[in-house]
Write a protein that holds these residues in place. Structure first.
Motif, short mmCIF file in Angstrom:
data_model
loop_
_atom_site.label_atom_id
_atom_site.label_comp_id
_atom_site.label_asym_id
_atom_site.label_seq_id
_atom_site.Cartn_x
_atom_site.Cartn_y
_atom_site.Cartn_z
N GLN A 83 0.84 -1.23 -0.01
CA GLN A 83 -0.01 0.00 -0.10
C GLN A 83 0.74 1.43 -0.09
O GLN A 83 0.37 2.47 0.56
CB GLN A 83 -1.03 -0.12 1.13
CG GLN A 83 -1.93 -1.33 1.09
CD GLN A 83 -3.03 -1.04 2.34
OE1 GLN A 83 -2.56 -0.49 3.35
NE2 GLN A 83 -4.07 -1.77 2.05
N ILE A 118 2.18 4.47 -1.34
CA ILE A 118 1.71 5.59 -2.27
C ILE A 118 2.96 6.25 -2.91
O ILE A 118 4.00 6.60 -2.44
CB ILE A 118 0.85 6.40 -1.39
CG1 ILE A 118 -0.33 6.04 -0.99
CG2 ILE A 118 0.47 7.83 -2.23
CD1 ILE A 118 -1.04 6.87 0.33
N THR A 165 -0.68 3.58 -5.99
CA THR A 165 0.03 2.86 -5.19
C THR A 165 1.23 1.92 -6.00
O THR A 165 1.13 1.95 -6.93
CB THR A 165 -0.83 1.85 -4.53
OG1 THR A 165 -1.26 0.86 -5.39
CG2 THR A 165 -2.18 2.46 -3.65
#
Length: 68
Positions: A4, A6, A29
């Motif tokens: 996850q 970013i 992501t």
């Protein structure tokens, strides 16, 4: 989703730039999915979507599945 992280800045839709109050921001992501947050409450949490889930959502929007 396993990763996850970013990897891009959050962006608000250009359609929302003209004073829209109900806006979300979207970022990419590391695994190709998307991270989504409320532009009015950026510290309120982030929702994560897989690449496939995001593609299905966008297809639904384009097909009018969420029109009211």
């Amino acid at each position: 989703m396993k990763n996850q992280d970013i990897v891009t800045a959050f962006k608000k839709s250009t359609a929302s730039q003209g004073g829209g109050q109900d806006c979300v921001e979207v970022a990419h992501t590391a695994e190709g999915g998307r991270a989504v947050r409320d532009s009015k409450n950026r510290d309120g949490g982030i929702q994560f979507y897989s690449a496939g889930g995001w593609a299905e959502f966008v297809a639904g929007v384009k097909a009018g599945a969420f029109d009211v």
